[in-house]
Motif scaffolding. Structure first.
Motif, PDB file in Angstrom:
ATOM      1  N   SER A 133      -0.412   1.157   6.628  1.00 26.78           N
ATOM      2  CA  SER A 133      -0.613  -0.076   6.707  1.00 26.78           C
ATOM      3  C   SER A 133      -2.150  -0.354   6.222  1.00 26.78           C
ATOM      4  CB  SER A 133      -0.187  -0.927   8.133  1.00 26.78           C
ATOM      5  OG  SER A 133      -1.129  -0.445   9.011  1.00 26.78           O
ATOM      6  N   ASP A 163      -7.095  -1.567  -0.968  1.00 25.67           N
ATOM      7  CA  ASP A 163      -7.741  -2.862  -0.778  1.00 25.67           C
ATOM      8  C   ASP A 163      -9.227  -2.522  -1.369  1.00 25.67           C
ATOM      9  OD1 ASP A 163      -5.102  -3.982   0.061  1.00 25.67           O
ATOM     10  OD2 ASP A 163      -6.014  -3.961   2.024  1.00 25.67           O
ATOM     11  N   GLY A 176      -3.175  -3.666  -2.804  1.00 33.76           N
ATOM     12  CA  GLY A 176      -1.977  -2.869  -2.807  1.00 33.76           C
ATOM     13  C   GLY A 176      -1.145  -3.382  -3.996  1.00 33.76           C
ATOM     14  N   GLU A 180       0.078  -1.296  -7.411  1.00 33.24           N
ATOM     15  CA  GLU A 180       1.195  -0.971  -7.854  1.00 33.24           C
ATOM     16  C   GLU A 180       1.757  -1.520  -9.444  1.00 33.24           C
ATOM     17  OE1 GLU A 180       4.600  -2.420  -5.104  1.00 33.24           O
ATOM     18  OE2 GLU A 180       5.806  -0.849  -6.308  1.00 33.24           O
ATOM     19  N   GLY A 262       2.526  -2.361   5.578  1.00 30.06           N
ATOM     20  CA  GLY A 262       2.398  -2.965   4.262  1.00 30.06           C
ATOM     21  C   GLY A 262       2.622  -2.273   3.131  1.00 30.06           C
ATOM     22  N   ASN A 266       5.483  -0.814  -1.522  1.00 27.12           N
ATOM     23  CA  ASN A 266       5.324  -0.096  -2.776  1.00 27.12           C
ATOM     24  C   ASN A 266       6.542   0.746  -2.923  1.00 27.12           C
ATOM     25  OD1 ASN A 266       4.459   2.001  -4.489  1.00 27.12           O
ATOM     26  ND2 ASN A 266       2.877   0.690  -4.388  1.00 27.12           N
TER      27      ASN A 266
HETATM   28  P1  AMP Z   1      -0.144  -4.459   6.904  1.00 29.08           P
HETATM   29  O1  AMP Z   1      -1.651  -4.162   7.418  1.00 29.08           O
HETATM   30  O2  AMP Z   1       0.973  -3.776   7.545  1.00 29.08           O
HETATM   31  O3  AMP Z   1       0.385  -6.024   6.842  1.00 29.08           O
HETATM   32  O4  AMP Z   1      -0.274  -4.389   5.480  1.00 29.08           O
HETATM   33  C1  AMP Z   1      -1.125  -4.864   4.663  1.00 29.08           C
HETATM   34  C2  AMP Z   1      -1.717  -3.849   3.607  1.00 29.08           C
HETATM   35  O5  AMP Z   1      -0.383  -3.425   2.660  1.00 29.08           O
HETATM   36  C3  AMP Z   1      -2.662  -4.166   2.568  1.00 29.08           C
HETATM   37  O6  AMP Z   1      -3.710  -3.025   2.465  1.00 29.08           O
HETATM   38  C4  AMP Z   1      -1.929  -4.121   1.048  1.00 29.08           C
HETATM   39  O7  AMP Z   1      -2.859  -4.022   0.335  1.00 29.08           O
HETATM   40  C5  AMP Z   1      -0.967  -3.213   1.371  1.00 29.08           C
HETATM   41  N1  AMP Z   1       0.423  -3.591   0.586  1.00 29.08           N
HETATM   42  C6  AMP Z   1       0.985  -4.689   0.542  1.00 29.08           C
HETATM   43  N2  AMP Z   1       1.701  -4.566  -0.650  1.00 29.08           N
HETATM   44  C7  AMP Z   1       1.723  -3.274  -1.324  1.00 29.08           C
HETATM   45  C8  AMP Z   1       2.407  -2.759  -2.345  1.00 29.08           C
HETATM   46  N3  AMP Z   1       3.381  -3.275  -3.140  1.00 29.08           N
HETATM   47  N4  AMP Z   1       1.673  -1.479  -2.845  1.00 29.08           N
HETATM   48  C9  AMP Z   1       0.685  -0.874  -1.927  1.00 29.08           C
HETATM   49  N5  AMP Z   1       0.109  -1.682  -0.953  1.00 29.08           N
HETATM   50  C10 AMP Z   1       0.659  -2.848  -0.427  1.00 29.08           C
END
Ligand code: AMP
Ligand code: MG
Length: 334
Positions: A133, A163, A176, A180, A262, A266
């Protein structure tokens, strides 16, 4: 809904309310994502966002068709780990609702919630979790009544690294998904990784991502295209995660890999997980994207399992714990 647990998530950028039926049925979360105008996530600003969104989110929840305050059997909230000011907003709202509705309060471990929502939605039983995440990157497996951290990042979370790289290149948070998209323009068969070399940070079962971030920024300044660097960044950082996850499967003898967090949205990390598992006779699972990113429903789902096991949280024990570790939580449920 006939008896539900309400879950509140507020560890970082997302403020979210979600519900789970007492039978384990999942209901989509109602969320608001804090997006900084510039720079990274400032804890105070994110907390202000959460406070400012509370009434709007609660009113949306009240008006949603399936929801009825009378059905709420308990209120669960993220007690940690996370950003202190953000956690405090969620905890305050949870205490207020639990007292007003006169139902139990349940403080839950955010990392463990990522596992339990994945187990609920995918049906996997005893997985190794690759939790990728924004702030966390851990490889976790259950042993002896706890979810044990077998390996983790020694510096920043993988999502944080993506990020930050994105921000350096003018792509707003969250970076992210855009990385992608850019990476998918590169043909992985024609390209070879040596043409966009990046470091690969593994030490034993642990990972590190700050070195790859610095190098990726350097590659851009050397004139390599953003698409190529995004592709190589994904290939290297995801492969490092897979290497640790594979070792965890081998050491524990488990045959299920669960992706969560998150970054598990991907498609490439899902593909790598699937390939790695196929090669060793294991199976790779992931929940819907809405349940990979931080969400209130996953907090409700862990709250449900805890309540089932007779666990609730007294107000006097409901202080937040920003440094809560995955293996602090005793796991009494199946
Ligand atoms: P979380 O902290 O679990 O809510 O996840 C958020 C993180 O997931 C952020 O750093 C986003 O950039 C990353 N994220 C979300 N969608 C994607 C994706 N399709 N590919 C890579 N990273 C992602
Ligand atoms: Mg999370």
């Amino acid at each position: 809904m006939d008896g539900i647990i309400l879950g509140i998530e507020s560890t970082a950028h997302t403020f979210s309310f979600g519900c789970v039926g007492l039978d384990g049925a999942l209901f989509p979360s109602i969320s608001s994502l804090f997006k900084p105008e510039e720079g990274g996530i400032h804890p105070r600003e994110a907390a202000d966002h959460h406070s400012d969104s509370t009434s709007k989110l609660l009113s949306k929840l009240s008006h949603s068709n399936e929801f009825d305050w009378k059905s709420v059997a308990a209120v669960a909230f993220s007690q940690g780990p996370g950003l202190g000011p953000c956690l405090r907003v969620g905890a305050s709202v949870a205490r207020t609702l639990s007292a007003t509705l006169n139902v139990p309060l349940i403080g839950v471990n955010h990392c463990v919630a990522h596992i339990e929502i994945g187990r609920n939605q995918t049906g996997c039983v005893d997985p190794v979790l690759l939790y990728v995440s924004g702030g966390n990157t851990q490889v976790i497996a259950r042993a002896d009544g706890r979810y044990r951290v077998l390996g983790e990042t020694l510096d920043i979370g993988i999502g944080n690294m993506l990020d930050k790289f994105a921000r350096h290149n003018g792509i707003p948070f969250p970076g992210g998904p855009e990385i992608e998209k850019l990476a998918s323009k590169i043909d992985g068969i024609k390209h070879n990784l040596d043409s966009v070399a990046l470091p690969y940070g593994i030490q034993g079962m642990d990972l590190a991502f700050s070195g790859i971030l610095t190098s990726a920024i350097q590659r851009i300044s050397e004139g390599i295209t953003l698409e190529e660097v995004c592709w190589s960044l994904q290939e290297h950082s995801f492969a490092a995660c897979m290497e640790v996850a594979e070792r965890a499967l081998a050491h524990t003898g488990k045959d299920e890999l669960l992706l969560g967090g998150g970054v598990a949205c991907n498609e490439r990390i899902r593909e790598m997980g699937t390939l790695m598992c196929e090669e060793r006779g294991a199976k790779c699972h992931w929940p819907d994207k809405a349940y990979c990113i931080d969400n209130g429903t996953m907090i409700a789902e862990l709250g449900r399992r805890m309540l089932d096991s007779g666990i609730s949280t007294k107000i006097s024990e409901s202080a937040i714990n920003p440094m809560l570790r995955t293996d602090n939580t005793v796991v009494l449920w199946d």
